[in-house]
Design a protein around this motif. Structure first.
Motif, PDB file in Angstrom:
ATOM      1  N   ILE A   1     -20.150   7.693  19.143  1.00 23.79           N
ATOM      2  CA  ILE A   1     -21.505   7.149  19.286  1.00 23.79           C
ATOM      3  C   ILE A   1     -22.115   6.862  17.925  1.00 23.79           C
ATOM      4  N   SER A   2     -21.916   7.758  16.984  1.00 28.67           N
ATOM      5  CA  SER A   2     -22.487   7.553  15.645  1.00 28.67           C
ATOM      6  C   SER A   2     -21.936   6.291  14.999  1.00 28.67           C
ATOM      7  N   ASN A   3     -20.624   6.066  15.166  1.00 28.02           N
ATOM      8  CA  ASN A   3     -20.011   4.878  14.582  1.00 28.02           C
ATOM      9  C   ASN A   3     -20.568   3.601  15.218  1.00 28.02           C
ATOM     10  N   GLU A   4     -20.655   3.585  16.556  1.00 33.20           N
ATOM     11  CA  GLU A   4     -21.174   2.401  17.240  1.00 33.20           C
ATOM     12  C   GLU A   4     -22.662   2.203  16.950  1.00 33.20           C
ATOM     13  N   LEU A   5     -23.373   3.326  16.819  1.00 35.31           N
ATOM     14  CA  LEU A   5     -24.810   3.239  16.520  1.00 35.31           C
ATOM     15  C   LEU A   5     -25.034   2.609  15.152  1.00 35.31           C
ATOM     16  N   GLU A   6     -24.183   2.959  14.203  1.00 32.82           N
ATOM     17  CA  GLU A   6     -24.302   2.384  12.871  1.00 32.82           C
ATOM     18  C   GLU A   6     -24.033   0.875  12.908  1.00 32.82           C
ATOM     19  N   GLN A   7     -23.013   0.484  13.678  1.00 27.25           N
ATOM     20  CA  GLN A   7     -22.721  -0.942  13.793  1.00 27.25           C
ATOM     21  C   GLN A   7     -23.859  -1.686  14.488  1.00 27.25           C
ATOM     22  N   ALA A   8     -24.427  -1.050  15.502  1.00 28.68           N
ATOM     23  CA  ALA A   8     -25.547  -1.667  16.206  1.00 28.68           C
ATOM     24  C   ALA A   8     -26.739  -1.839  15.278  1.00 28.68           C
ATOM     25  N   ASN A   9     -27.003  -0.846  14.457  1.00 31.83           N
ATOM     26  CA  ASN A   9     -28.139  -0.937  13.535  1.00 31.83           C
ATOM     27  C   ASN A   9     -27.922  -2.043  12.512  1.00 31.83           C
ATOM     28  N   GLU A  10     -26.700  -2.150  11.984  1.00 30.34           N
ATOM     29  CA  GLU A  10     -26.405  -3.218  11.021  1.00 30.34           C
ATOM     30  C   GLU A  10     -26.562  -4.593  11.679  1.00 30.34           C
ATOM     31  N   ALA A  11     -26.081  -4.720  12.913  1.00 27.07           N
ATOM     32  CA  ALA A  11     -26.203  -5.995  13.630  1.00 27.07           C
ATOM     33  C   ALA A  11     -27.656  -6.318  13.930  1.00 27.07           C
ATOM     34  N   LEU A  12     -28.435  -5.281  14.233  1.00 30.51           N
ATOM     35  CA  LEU A  12     -29.856  -5.466  14.502  1.00 30.51           C
ATOM     36  C   LEU A  12     -30.574  -5.983  13.261  1.00 30.51           C
ATOM     37  N   LEU A  13     -30.284  -5.389  12.111  1.00 26.50           N
ATOM     38  CA  LEU A  13     -30.917  -5.828  10.867  1.00 26.50           C
ATOM     39  C   LEU A  13     -30.530  -7.265  10.527  1.00 26.50           C
ATOM     40  N   THR A  14     -29.263  -7.609  10.771  1.00 24.03           N
ATOM     41  CA  THR A  14     -28.803  -8.984  10.522  1.00 24.03           C
ATOM     42  C   THR A  14     -29.522  -9.971  11.418  1.00 24.03           C
TER      43      THR A  14
ATOM     44  N   LYS B   1     -35.318 -16.235   9.011  1.00 26.79           N
ATOM     45  CA  LYS B   1     -34.905 -17.505   8.403  1.00 26.79           C
ATOM     46  C   LYS B   1     -35.102 -18.660   9.376  1.00 26.79           C
ATOM     47  N   LEU B   2     -34.812 -18.411  10.649  1.00 24.04           N
ATOM     48  CA  LEU B   2     -35.010 -19.448  11.661  1.00 24.04           C
ATOM     49  C   LEU B   2     -36.465 -19.880  11.721  1.00 24.04           C
ATOM     50  N   HIS B   3     -37.363 -18.915  11.696  1.00 22.74           N
ATOM     51  CA  HIS B   3     -38.781 -19.217  11.838  1.00 22.74           C
ATOM     52  C   HIS B   3     -39.347 -19.973  10.638  1.00 22.74           C
ATOM     53  N   ALA B   4     -38.583 -20.006   9.562  1.00 29.68           N
ATOM     54  CA  ALA B   4     -39.020 -20.750   8.375  1.00 29.68           C
ATOM     55  C   ALA B   4     -38.521 -22.198   8.387  1.00 29.68           C
ATOM     56  N   ILE B   5     -37.667 -22.549   9.356  1.00 28.70           N
ATOM     57  CA  ILE B   5     -37.124 -23.914   9.437  1.00 28.70           C
ATOM     58  C   ILE B   5     -38.088 -24.774  10.243  1.00 28.70           C
ATOM     59  N   ASP B   6     -38.517 -25.883   9.677  1.00 28.61           N
ATOM     60  CA  ASP B   6     -39.502 -26.718  10.371  1.00 28.61           C
ATOM     61  C   ASP B   6     -38.923 -28.028  10.892  1.00 28.61           C
ATOM     62  N   ASN B   7     -37.612 -28.201  10.806  1.00 29.41           N
ATOM     63  CA  ASN B   7     -36.947 -29.386  11.353  1.00 29.41           C
ATOM     64  C   ASN B   7     -36.219 -28.978  12.636  1.00 29.41           C
ATOM     65  N   PHE B   8     -36.518 -29.654  13.756  1.00 35.18           N
ATOM     66  CA  PHE B   8     -35.988 -29.202  15.049  1.00 35.18           C
ATOM     67  C   PHE B   8     -34.473 -29.317  15.131  1.00 35.18           C
ATOM     68  N   GLU B   9     -33.885 -30.316  14.469  1.00 36.06           N
ATOM     69  CA  GLU B   9     -32.432 -30.450  14.503  1.00 36.06           C
ATOM     70  C   GLU B   9     -31.756 -29.350  13.689  1.00 36.06           C
ATOM     71  N   LEU B  10     -32.291 -29.062  12.514  1.00 36.25           N
ATOM     72  CA  LEU B  10     -31.733 -27.987  11.688  1.00 36.25           C
ATOM     73  C   LEU B  10     -31.909 -26.637  12.362  1.00 36.25           C
ATOM     74  N   ALA B  11     -33.042 -26.450  13.015  1.00 33.59           N
ATOM     75  CA  ALA B  11     -33.305 -25.180  13.700  1.00 33.59           C
ATOM     76  C   ALA B  11     -32.304 -24.966  14.834  1.00 33.59           C
TER      77      ALA B  11
ATOM     78  N   ALA C   1     -24.976 -13.659  15.836  1.00 31.96           N
ATOM     79  CA  ALA C   1     -25.658 -12.400  15.517  1.00 31.96           C
ATOM     80  C   ALA C   1     -26.040 -11.657  16.799  1.00 31.96           C
ATOM     81  N   MET C   2     -26.419 -12.378  17.830  1.00 28.93           N
ATOM     82  CA  MET C   2     -26.718 -11.743  19.121  1.00 28.93           C
ATOM     83  C   MET C   2     -25.459 -11.117  19.715  1.00 28.93           C
ATOM     84  N   ASP C   3     -24.356 -11.846  19.635  1.00 29.91           N
ATOM     85  CA  ASP C   3     -23.087 -11.298  20.143  1.00 29.91           C
ATOM     86  C   ASP C   3     -22.688 -10.045  19.385  1.00 29.91           C
TER      87      ASP C   3
END
Length: 697
Positions: A623-636, A643-653, A664-666
């Motif tokens: 659990i500790s190992n998976e929890l650490e991976q989950a936390n790293e993925a969450l931060l990413t 970064k997405l919210h700073a993009i103002d072009n709909f195609e680039l977004a 990152a969600m996966d």
């Protein structure tokens, strides 16, 4: 009269009701509008409005609304009461022809893709008299089109009606060439099958992902899923059957011909199929069907999930788009006939469809492109993202004999020449169905299997009607000027088959080898929405829609922007929901379970060093190992969202979402699903797949 017959259409201002309530001459004028598109003068409109109001009030209605389908994918309505105040402090119930024909909802807050500024609010709704008015929740609903003050279509119905007119115009030219001078109009017909999941409302309300996004963003596989194949067509649970019974009654009251109901392949998955109707009416009915499925489900303590892929690892839900085309004299143009002329007409229509689908693979693919459907297409329950046509072995062999001027082996060994021979005993259903094909001929119709369950079927039918109309126009231009009609017709079909046969594929679309074969054939494989949507704004596609009068360049560009932004918005909501669930529910719950394990280890050690702690220690480490991976993925994921919210072009977004946010969600889901398998059930913060899929009793 039996109960269903008495009930059917009782909440619809249909032809029967209009005949009973309108003066004879008024009904005739209205019928001309419905059948031939003749303008409706205000005198007739007032008479229709009065009769409609009286009928609606008798049904208990106090309000009316122009019911329309903006670019949100759902329907919209603004209710106005029938009351009109009088000087003496009383009111009368009033509804005019002007109010029937035109409404004025605020257009500024609907998706418009830059066609309207936020401060430019005026928009119009216009009555579609070909789709009957109906009563819903005590409100008279008038099906309408929706456009901006400047005349741009802001909805899905307007281009659908335009596309129906385009194919009517060109198909009429074709049938006239075959001597059908009595045909006055040609309409496409549609029978959209609707798949959906049902889950217990109590469990649904404990899942933020289902509430906010309509699908599970976390969830480990249950011990049993669909591998036993026992749910498909299985006995319907009594609670679900009661829901289906009431659903049918509500649909029948609205004149929606719900015909077939059954359990689908996945546990908790079901399907409803209607009888065919004219395309714009079928689209209206399907929008109502989705709404009523969800409403009736709640009355039975259930929630209907219309998302294309609500559960990872099991079948998703589609909406098979059964499309055909018929004349007002009852001729199905996709049905082989008994004479050379009828079969030549059938073959020409078939050739036009083959040509249209091959030349416009991109448009058909993007017509079903959504964030939800990206999860479904290409999985083992849905067609691949590659467009192809299934015709079956027999019809394919017949076409090959025509293409090559060779005898048809299974028939009478005659050369297959148009105008000189008959299709050799070709009947409906002479070949098996192909559930892996995106676009399959099934006897007298084509089944477009790619649309997702939540999609408005207006979009794929706009595309089908438009591209086929364009092919028919090209054929009509050639044949109307032909010196030798039969020879030109034969050569035209031959040329079409030779140039476009690459799109015909009767094999297994699930097989990986098809991907390579399709690539070798030069077929497109547009795997995601972001890959597909840019094809809508190619110059040749803009020219096509303008040529057929279906969409202007500005309307196409606006839809491109709307759909790209919708993709980004959906994934942004999903990612934010994942962050919220991980931070506030999953990780805190895991930490509590970790503490329980650590405390148990310490407690055992305090009693005796010889007490075994193998389970506690190994589980705590895992659990500790998976929890650490989950936390790293969450931060990413959090960082990527910033970064997405700073993009103002709909195609680039949209591209950033595809390339960064989804991976990152996966990456966050993977360790969290493993943690679910490691954690005691009383610690896991929300209902599991097992409860959701098998919790209806």
């Amino acid at each position: 009269m039996d109960k269903v017959s008495e009930m059917y259409g009782t909440n619809v201002f249909n032809e029967k009701t209009m005949k009973e309530r309108l003066p004879k001459e008024t009904f005739k004028e209205l019928e001309k509008t419905i059948q031939d598109g003749k303008p409706l003068n205000i005198k007739i409109a007032n008479a229709v409005a009065h009769a409609m109001k009286v009928w609606a009030i008798e049904k208990g209605a106090t309000h009316f609304t122009h019911w329309f389908q903006p670019m949100t994918g759902v329907t919209a309505e603004k209710h106005d009461s029938f009351i009109e105040p009088r000087n003496d402090g009383t009111v009368i119930m009033s509804f005019s022809g002007k109010e029937l024909i035109k409404g004025e909802p605020d257009a500024s807050s609907f998706p418009n893709g830059g066609l309207r500024a936020t401060f430019e609010a005026r928009g119009y709704t216009a009555w579609d008299p070909t789709s009957y008015a109906f009563i819903k929740d005590g409100v008279l609903c008038i099906p309408t089109a929706f456009c901006s003050y400047t005349g741009f279509a802001l909805d899905k119905k307007t281009p659908l009606l335009r596309s129906m007119e385009a194919i009517n115009k060109q198909a009429l030219r074709i049938v006239k060439l075959f001597g059908h001078d009595d045909v006055k109009s040609i309409k496409t017909t549609l029978g959209p099958e609707q798949e959906y999941f049902l889950v217990d409302k109590e469990y649904y309300e404990q899942r933020k992902d289902l509430i906010y996004t309509g699908r599970t963003l976390f969830g480990a596989m249950a011990p049993k899923n669909q591998e036993m194949e026992d749910h498909y067509f299985g006995t319907i649970k009594s609670r679900v059957q009661k829901f289906m019974n009431e659903l049918n009654e509500e649909l029948w009251k609205l004149g929606i011909s719900a015909k077939t109901e059954h359990n689908e392949v996945a546990p908790a998955q079901h399907e409803l199929a209607p009888v065919f109707s004219t395309t714009n009416i079928a689209v209206d009915h399907n929008q109502l069907t989705m709404e009523i499925i969800q409403r009736v489900a709640k009355k039975h303590g259930l929630v209907a999930l219309l998302h294309e892929k609500p559960f990872e690892g099991i079948n998703g839900s589609g909406k098979h788009n059964n499309w055909s085309i018929s004349t007002d004299t009852g001729i199905n143009l996709l049905e082989p006939g008994e004479t050379p002329s009828e079969n030549a007409q059938f073959l020409l229509m078939l050739a036009a469809i083959i040509k249209a689908v091959d030349e416009h693979q991109d448009l058909l693919r993007l017509s079903v492109a959504t964030a939800g459907n990206d999860h479904r297409l290409g999985a083992n329950e849905a067609p691949p993202a590659i467009i192809s046509i299934f015709l079956g072995d027999e019809l394919t062999s017949i076409l090959e004999s025509i293409e090559n001027d060779t005898p048809y082996i299974e028939g009478e060994h005659e050369y297959m020449r148009i105008g000189a021979s008959v299709l050799p005993n070709f009947q409906k259903d002479t070949t098996d169905r192909n559930r892996t094909s995106p676009f399959a001929f099934t006897g007298n119709k084509f089944e477009f299997r790619m649309p997702g369950s939540a999609l408005s079927v207006a979009q794929p039918n706009i595309m089908l009607n438009t591209v086929i109309a364009d092919a028919l126009q090209e054929y009509a231009d050639i044949l109307e000027n032909a010196e030798d009609f039969d020879t030109t017709l034969h050569q035209l079909i031959q040329e079409t088959l030779r140039n476009h046969k690459r799109i015909i594929f009767n094999g297994n679309g699930y097989d990986d080898s098809w991907i390579e074969e399709a690539k070798a054939r030069g077929l497109l494989n547009l795997k995601t929405t972001v890959d597909a949507l840019p094809y809508s704004i190619l110059p040749e596609n803009i020219e096509l829609f303008e040529r057929q009068g279906v969409l202007s360049k500005d309307e196409i560009l606006s839809r491109y922007e709307i759909m790209m932004e919708e993709y980004t918005k959906i994934l942004n909501i999903e990612a934010l929901t994942m962050v919220d669930m991980a931070k506030k529910q999953i990780l805190p719950s895991i930490i509590r379970f970790e503490k329980e394990l650590a405390d148990t280890i310490l407690l055992k050690a305090s009693v005796s060093q010889s007490l075994p702690v193998g389970y506690e220690a190994s589980t705590l480490e895992a659990i500790s190992n998976e929890l650490e991976q989950a936390n790293e993925a969450l931060l990413t994921l959090q960082s990527d969202l910033d970064k997405l919210h700073a993009i103002d072009n709909f195609e680039l977004a949209a591209a950033y979402v595809r390339d960064r946010i989804i991976p990152a969600m996966d990456a966050l889901r993977k360790p969290c699903d493993k943690l679910e398998m490691l954690t005691g059930s009383e610690y896991w913060p929300f209902p599991t797949y097992g409860k959701l899929l098998f919790g209806i009793i």
